[in-house]
Design an enzyme around this catalytic site. Structure first.
Site, PDB file in Angstrom:
ATOM      1  N   ARG A  62       8.315   0.929   1.371  1.00 50.93           N
ATOM      2  CA  ARG A  62       7.679   0.066   2.363  1.00 50.93           C
ATOM      3  C   ARG A  62       7.607   0.810   3.682  1.00 50.93           C
ATOM      4  NH1 ARG A  62       6.086  -2.806  -1.081  1.00 50.93           N
ATOM      5  NH2 ARG A  62       6.439  -5.032  -1.375  1.00 50.93           N
ATOM      6  N   GLU A 122      -0.618  -2.361   7.579  1.00 58.56           N
ATOM      7  CA  GLU A 122      -1.565  -2.173   6.470  1.00 58.56           C
ATOM      8  C   GLU A 122      -2.637  -3.244   6.556  1.00 58.56           C
ATOM      9  OE1 GLU A 122       0.593  -2.058   2.762  1.00 58.56           O
ATOM     10  OE2 GLU A 122       1.775  -0.333   3.382  1.00 58.56           O
ATOM     11  N   HIS A 181      -1.393   2.217  -0.410  1.00 54.84           N
ATOM     12  CA  HIS A 181      -0.511   1.277  -1.142  1.00 54.84           C
ATOM     13  C   HIS A 181      -0.993   1.076  -2.589  1.00 54.84           C
ATOM     14  CE1 HIS A 181       2.617  -2.095  -0.332  1.00 54.84           C
ATOM     15  NE2 HIS A 181       2.649  -1.722  -1.605  1.00 54.84           N
TER      16      HIS A 181
HETATM   17  C1  DGY Z   1       5.421  -4.389  -4.794  1.00 58.35           C
HETATM   18  O1  DGY Z   1       5.336  -4.933  -5.897  1.00 58.35           O
HETATM   19  O2  DGY Z   1       6.358  -4.599  -4.027  1.00 58.35           O
HETATM   20  C2  DGY Z   1       4.315  -3.490  -4.424  1.00 58.35           C
HETATM   21  O3  DGY Z   1       4.532  -2.793  -3.270  1.00 58.35           O
HETATM   22  C3  DGY Z   1       3.009  -4.284  -4.318  1.00 58.35           C
HETATM   23  O4  DGY Z   1       2.046  -3.430  -4.831  1.00 58.35           O
END
Ligand code: DGY
Length: 318
Positions: free
Chosen positions: A236, A265, A284
Protein backbone atom coordinates in the site's frame (compact mmCIF):
# COMPACT_ATOMS: atom_id res chain seq x y z
CA UNK A 1 -41.65 -6.56 2.20
CA UNK A 2 -39.01 -3.99 1.28
CA UNK A 3 -35.65 -5.50 0.43
CA UNK A 4 -32.40 -4.10 1.86
CA UNK A 5 -30.52 -1.68 -0.40
CA UNK A 6 -27.13 -2.91 -1.62
CA UNK A 7 -24.95 -0.11 -3.02
CA UNK A 8 -22.26 -1.44 -5.34
CA UNK A 9 -19.82 1.48 -5.40
CA UNK A 10 -17.91 0.34 -8.50
CA UNK A 11 -18.98 -0.98 -11.87
CA UNK A 12 -19.71 -4.71 -12.12
CA UNK A 13 -21.21 -6.69 -15.04
CA UNK A 14 -24.87 -7.47 -14.26
CA UNK A 15 -24.43 -11.25 -14.50
CA UNK A 16 -22.11 -11.23 -11.49
CA UNK A 17 -25.01 -9.94 -9.39
CA UNK A 18 -27.23 -12.92 -10.33
CA UNK A 19 -26.58 -15.00 -7.16
CA UNK A 20 -27.59 -12.20 -4.79
CA UNK A 21 -30.14 -10.27 -6.84
CA UNK A 22 -33.24 -11.80 -5.27
CA UNK A 23 -32.21 -10.73 -1.77
CA UNK A 24 -31.65 -7.01 -2.36
CA UNK A 25 -32.49 -3.88 -4.27
CA UNK A 26 -29.32 -2.84 -6.05
CA UNK A 27 -27.86 0.54 -6.92
CA UNK A 28 -24.54 0.59 -8.76
CA UNK A 29 -21.90 3.12 -9.82
CA UNK A 30 -22.27 3.09 -13.61
CA UNK A 31 -18.92 4.39 -14.88
CA UNK A 32 -16.49 1.51 -15.60
CA UNK A 33 -13.53 3.88 -16.10
CA UNK A 34 -13.63 6.28 -13.17
CA UNK A 35 -13.81 5.64 -9.43
CA UNK A 36 -16.88 6.90 -7.62
CA UNK A 37 -16.01 10.35 -6.21
CA UNK A 38 -15.86 10.37 -2.41
CA UNK A 39 -18.81 12.79 -1.99
CA UNK A 40 -21.05 10.53 -4.08
CA UNK A 41 -19.78 7.52 -2.16
CA UNK A 42 -20.72 9.21 1.11
CA UNK A 43 -24.22 9.96 -0.19
CA UNK A 44 -24.56 6.28 -1.17
CA UNK A 45 -23.41 5.19 2.30
CA UNK A 46 -26.12 7.31 3.90
CA UNK A 47 -28.91 5.35 2.24
CA UNK A 48 -27.34 1.88 2.00
CA UNK A 49 -28.09 -1.16 4.16
CA UNK A 50 -25.08 -2.90 2.62
CA UNK A 51 -22.07 -1.41 0.84
CA UNK A 52 -19.97 -3.35 -1.66
CA UNK A 53 -16.77 -1.31 -1.75
CA UNK A 54 -13.34 -1.10 -3.37
CA UNK A 55 -10.12 0.30 -1.91
CA UNK A 56 -10.70 3.81 -3.28
CA UNK A 57 -13.86 4.21 -1.14
CA UNK A 58 -12.87 5.74 2.19
CA UNK A 59 -15.19 4.47 4.93
CA UNK A 60 -14.17 6.83 7.73
CA UNK A 61 -15.67 7.09 11.21
CA UNK A 62 -17.56 10.12 9.97
CA UNK A 63 -19.03 8.22 7.01
CA UNK A 64 -20.12 5.48 9.40
CA UNK A 65 -21.69 8.01 11.79
CA UNK A 66 -23.78 9.36 8.93
CA UNK A 67 -24.87 5.91 7.66
CA UNK A 68 -27.71 4.99 10.01
CA UNK A 69 -28.93 1.90 8.14
CA UNK A 70 -25.55 0.39 7.30
CA UNK A 71 -25.16 -3.23 8.51
CA UNK A 72 -22.48 -4.74 6.31
CA UNK A 73 -19.53 -3.75 4.12
CA UNK A 74 -18.12 -6.28 1.64
CA UNK A 75 -14.72 -4.95 0.54
CA UNK A 76 -13.40 -6.20 -2.79
CA UNK A 77 -9.79 -6.50 -1.59
CA UNK A 78 -7.75 -8.39 0.93
CA UNK A 79 -6.54 -5.09 2.43
CA UNK A 80 -9.15 -3.07 4.31
CA UNK A 81 -7.19 0.00 5.38
CA UNK A 82 -9.82 2.06 3.53
CA UNK A 83 -12.30 1.17 6.30
CA UNK A 84 -12.19 2.46 9.88
CA UNK A 85 -12.70 -0.96 11.44
CA UNK A 86 -12.84 0.44 14.98
CA UNK A 87 -15.76 2.68 14.05
CA UNK A 88 -17.40 -0.22 12.19
CA UNK A 89 -17.04 -2.47 15.23
CA UNK A 90 -18.57 0.18 17.49
CA UNK A 91 -21.48 0.61 15.12
CA UNK A 92 -21.98 -3.18 14.87
CA UNK A 93 -21.25 -3.21 11.15
CA UNK A 94 -19.91 -6.45 9.63
CA UNK A 95 -16.84 -6.06 7.38
CA UNK A 96 -15.60 -8.79 5.01
CA UNK A 97 -12.61 -9.03 2.64
CA UNK A 98 -11.17 -11.40 -0.01
CA UNK A 99 -8.23 -13.30 1.50
CA UNK A 100 -5.95 -15.90 -0.17
CA UNK A 101 -7.65 -15.90 -3.57
CA UNK A 102 -5.34 -13.15 -4.84
CA UNK A 103 -2.13 -14.31 -3.16
CA UNK A 104 -0.49 -16.15 -6.10
CA UNK A 105 -1.46 -13.42 -8.56
CA UNK A 106 -0.05 -10.67 -6.35
CA UNK A 107 3.12 -12.68 -5.68
CA UNK A 108 3.56 -12.96 -9.46
CA UNK A 109 3.26 -9.20 -9.83
CA UNK A 110 5.69 -8.56 -6.96
CA UNK A 111 8.21 -10.74 -8.72
CA UNK A 112 7.51 -9.08 -12.06
CA UNK A 113 8.03 -5.62 -10.59
CA UNK A 114 11.30 -6.69 -8.97
CA UNK A 115 12.50 -8.03 -12.33
CA UNK A 116 11.32 -4.92 -14.16
CA UNK A 117 13.38 -2.76 -11.81
CA UNK A 118 16.40 -5.10 -11.88
CA UNK A 119 16.47 -5.38 -15.68
CA UNK A 120 15.41 -1.76 -16.39
CA UNK A 121 12.62 -2.98 -18.65
CA UNK A 122 10.44 0.13 -18.35
CA UNK A 123 13.38 2.36 -19.27
CA UNK A 124 14.24 0.10 -22.20
CA UNK A 125 10.67 -0.15 -23.50
CA UNK A 126 10.20 3.59 -23.14
CA UNK A 127 13.34 4.28 -25.19
CA UNK A 128 12.20 1.81 -27.85
CA UNK A 129 8.66 3.20 -28.14
CA UNK A 130 9.93 6.79 -28.18
CA UNK A 131 12.35 6.02 -31.03
CA UNK A 132 15.37 6.57 -28.80
CA UNK A 133 16.91 3.09 -28.94
CA UNK A 134 20.19 3.59 -30.70
CA UNK A 135 21.19 -0.05 -31.00
CA UNK A 136 22.86 -2.86 -29.08
CA UNK A 137 25.78 -1.71 -26.96
CA UNK A 138 27.96 -3.82 -24.67
CA UNK A 139 26.99 -1.87 -21.58
CA UNK A 140 23.78 -0.35 -22.91
CA UNK A 141 20.70 -0.74 -20.66
CA UNK A 142 22.49 -3.21 -18.42
CA UNK A 143 20.63 -4.00 -15.24
CA UNK A 144 21.31 -6.32 -12.34
CA UNK A 145 20.87 -10.08 -12.01
CA UNK A 146 18.36 -11.30 -9.46
CA UNK A 147 19.56 -14.91 -9.37
CA UNK A 148 21.94 -15.74 -6.50
CA UNK A 149 21.13 -12.39 -4.86
CA UNK A 150 19.53 -11.80 -1.47
CA UNK A 151 15.83 -10.98 -1.41
CA UNK A 152 14.44 -9.40 1.77
CA UNK A 153 10.68 -9.69 2.29
CA UNK A 154 9.09 -7.32 4.78
CA UNK A 155 5.71 -8.78 5.79
CA UNK A 156 5.64 -12.57 5.57
CA UNK A 157 1.94 -13.30 5.12
CA UNK A 158 0.56 -15.61 2.45
CA UNK A 159 1.76 -13.37 -0.39
CA UNK A 160 5.22 -13.08 1.18
CA UNK A 161 5.53 -16.85 1.42
CA UNK A 162 4.54 -17.24 -2.23
CA UNK A 163 7.14 -14.65 -3.25
CA UNK A 164 9.73 -16.64 -1.26
CA UNK A 165 8.61 -19.79 -3.09
CA UNK A 166 9.15 -18.11 -6.46
CA UNK A 167 12.52 -16.72 -5.35
CA UNK A 168 13.86 -20.18 -4.51
CA UNK A 169 13.30 -21.13 -8.17
CA UNK A 170 15.61 -18.27 -9.11
CA UNK A 171 18.33 -19.42 -6.68
CA UNK A 172 17.81 -16.37 -4.50
CA UNK A 173 18.79 -16.33 -0.86
CA UNK A 174 15.62 -15.23 0.97
CA UNK A 175 15.45 -13.39 4.29
CA UNK A 176 12.35 -11.87 5.84
CA UNK A 177 11.09 -9.64 8.61
CA UNK A 178 7.68 -10.18 10.15
CA UNK A 179 5.89 -9.62 13.48
CA UNK A 180 6.08 -13.39 14.09
CA UNK A 181 8.73 -15.79 12.87
CA UNK A 182 7.56 -18.27 10.22
CA UNK A 183 9.60 -21.48 10.50
CA UNK A 184 8.33 -23.07 7.27
CA UNK A 185 8.54 -20.16 4.85
CA UNK A 186 10.31 -21.93 1.96
CA UNK A 187 13.67 -21.80 3.70
CA UNK A 188 13.54 -18.03 4.24
CA UNK A 189 15.58 -16.85 7.24
CA UNK A 190 14.22 -14.42 9.82
CA UNK A 191 16.04 -11.09 10.32
CA UNK A 192 15.45 -7.97 12.38
CA UNK A 193 14.22 -5.11 10.21
CA UNK A 194 17.61 -3.39 10.42
CA UNK A 195 19.60 -6.50 9.50
CA UNK A 196 17.29 -7.18 6.57
CA UNK A 197 17.69 -3.61 5.32
CA UNK A 198 21.49 -3.91 5.51
CA UNK A 199 21.77 -7.36 3.89
CA UNK A 200 19.22 -7.47 1.07
CA UNK A 201 19.91 -6.69 -2.58
CA UNK A 202 16.18 -6.47 -3.25
CA UNK A 203 13.52 -5.63 -0.68
CA UNK A 204 9.85 -6.32 -1.32
CA UNK A 205 7.35 -4.66 1.03
CA UNK A 206 4.21 -6.72 1.62
CA UNK A 207 2.75 -5.61 4.97
CA UNK A 208 -0.82 -4.38 5.34
CA UNK A 209 -1.17 -0.62 5.93
CA UNK A 210 -1.94 -0.06 9.61
CA UNK A 211 -1.00 2.73 12.04
CA UNK A 212 2.06 0.60 12.93
CA UNK A 213 3.25 0.21 9.33
CA UNK A 214 2.54 3.73 8.05
CA UNK A 215 5.97 5.20 7.18
CA UNK A 216 7.66 1.90 7.95
CA UNK A 217 10.27 2.86 5.34
CA UNK A 218 11.55 6.43 5.71
CA UNK A 219 14.94 8.06 5.13
CA UNK A 220 16.35 6.24 8.19
CA UNK A 221 15.53 2.82 6.76
CA UNK A 222 16.60 3.82 3.23
CA UNK A 223 19.95 4.95 4.64
CA UNK A 224 20.56 1.44 5.98
CA UNK A 225 20.10 -0.17 2.56
CA UNK A 226 23.02 -0.95 0.25
CA UNK A 227 23.65 1.72 -2.38
CA UNK A 228 23.19 -1.04 -4.96
CA UNK A 229 19.85 -2.22 -3.52
CA UNK A 230 16.33 -1.88 -4.89
CA UNK A 231 13.05 -1.37 -3.02
CA UNK A 232 9.75 -2.73 -4.33
CA UNK A 233 6.36 -1.87 -2.79
CA UNK A 234 3.39 -4.05 -3.72
CA UNK A 235 1.45 -3.47 -0.50
CA UNK A 236 0.00 0.00 0.00
CA UNK A 237 1.04 3.60 -0.53
CA UNK A 238 1.96 5.23 2.78
CA UNK A 239 4.09 2.31 4.01
CA UNK A 240 7.05 3.72 2.10
CA UNK A 241 7.44 7.48 2.58
CA UNK A 242 7.29 8.79 -1.01
CA UNK A 243 9.19 12.05 -0.34
CA UNK A 244 12.03 10.20 1.37
CA UNK A 245 12.14 7.61 -1.42
CA UNK A 246 12.40 10.37 -4.04
CA UNK A 247 15.32 11.94 -2.15
CA UNK A 248 17.08 8.58 -1.77
CA UNK A 249 16.74 7.84 -5.49
CA UNK A 250 17.98 11.30 -6.49
CA UNK A 251 20.95 11.14 -4.12
CA UNK A 252 21.88 7.57 -5.05
CA UNK A 253 21.29 6.22 -1.52
CA UNK A 254 19.68 3.23 -3.24
CA UNK A 255 19.96 2.20 -6.88
CA UNK A 256 16.32 1.91 -7.92
CA UNK A 257 12.77 1.39 -6.71
CA UNK A 258 9.43 0.20 -8.02
CA UNK A 259 5.88 0.50 -6.80
CA UNK A 260 2.42 -0.78 -7.68
CA UNK A 261 0.77 1.39 -5.01
CA UNK A 262 0.73 5.07 -4.08
CA UNK A 263 -0.47 7.38 -1.33
CA UNK A 264 -2.80 9.03 -3.82
CA UNK A 265 -4.48 6.80 -6.41
CA UNK A 266 -4.92 7.44 -9.27
CA UNK A 267 -1.44 8.95 -9.16
CA UNK A 268 -1.26 12.66 -10.09
CA UNK A 269 0.56 13.01 -13.44
CA UNK A 270 3.05 15.42 -11.89
CA UNK A 271 4.11 12.94 -9.18
CA UNK A 272 7.89 13.50 -8.68
CA UNK A 273 8.67 9.76 -8.57
CA UNK A 274 7.29 9.35 -12.10
CA UNK A 275 10.00 11.69 -13.42
CA UNK A 276 12.84 9.38 -12.34
CA UNK A 277 14.48 6.88 -14.70
CA UNK A 278 15.33 4.61 -11.77
CA UNK A 279 11.71 4.32 -10.60
CA UNK A 280 9.27 1.81 -12.13
CA UNK A 281 5.55 2.35 -11.55
CA UNK A 282 2.49 0.22 -12.19
CA UNK A 283 -1.13 1.30 -11.61
CA UNK A 284 -2.17 -0.98 -8.67
CA UNK A 285 -2.24 -4.15 -10.78
CA UNK A 286 -1.39 -6.64 -7.99
CA UNK A 287 -4.57 -8.69 -8.23
CA UNK A 288 -5.51 -7.69 -11.77
CA UNK A 289 -6.15 -10.92 -13.65
CA UNK A 290 -9.57 -12.03 -14.84
CA UNK A 291 -9.40 -15.25 -12.81
CA UNK A 292 -8.40 -13.51 -9.60
CA UNK A 293 -10.81 -10.60 -9.84
CA UNK A 294 -13.67 -13.07 -10.42
CA UNK A 295 -12.40 -15.08 -7.43
CA UNK A 296 -12.47 -11.92 -5.31
CA UNK A 297 -16.04 -11.20 -6.40
CA UNK A 298 -16.98 -14.79 -5.45
CA UNK A 299 -15.49 -14.34 -1.97
CA UNK A 300 -17.65 -11.23 -1.42
CA UNK A 301 -20.72 -12.99 -2.86
CA UNK A 302 -20.18 -15.91 -0.45
CA UNK A 303 -20.09 -13.50 2.49
CA UNK A 304 -23.19 -11.65 1.28
CA UNK A 305 -25.16 -14.87 0.76
CA UNK A 306 -24.22 -16.06 4.25
CA UNK A 307 -25.42 -12.73 5.65
CA UNK A 308 -28.74 -12.90 3.78
CA UNK A 309 -29.31 -16.49 4.93
CA UNK A 310 -28.24 -15.76 8.52
CA UNK A 311 -25.33 -18.22 8.35
CA UNK A 312 -21.94 -17.65 9.91
CA UNK A 313 -20.12 -15.21 7.64
CA UNK A 314 -16.92 -16.32 5.90
CA UNK A 315 -14.06 -13.87 5.26
CA UNK A 316 -15.25 -11.63 8.08
CA UNK A 317 -12.66 -9.23 9.52
CA UNK A 318 -15.04 -7.33 11.87
C1 DGY B 1 -6.06 -5.87 -2.22
O1 DGY B 1 -6.77 -6.87 -2.38
O2 DGY B 1 -5.82 -5.41 -1.11
C2 DGY B 1 -5.53 -5.25 -3.45
O3 DGY B 1 -4.62 -4.26 -3.21
C3 DGY B 1 -6.69 -4.71 -4.30
O4 DGY B 1 -6.30 -4.97 -5.60
Amino acid sequence: MQKPLLWVTFHLPQELLEPIKSYVDVKMWQDPEFDMPQDEFEAAAQEADILWTVVSNRVTADVIKRAPKLKMIANLAVGYNNIDTEAATEAGIIVTNTPDVLADTTADLAFLLMMMAARRTLEGARALYQGQWKGWQVLGMTGMDIHHKTLGIIGMGTIGELVAKRATGFDMNVIYHNRHEKPNAYGAQYRSKEDLLREADFIIVLTPLTPATRNLITKEELALMKKSAMLINVARGGIVNEDDLYEALIKGDILAAASDVFVEEPVPTKHPLLTLANFTALPHLGSATVETRLGMVSRNVESLLAYFNKHSIPFRVV
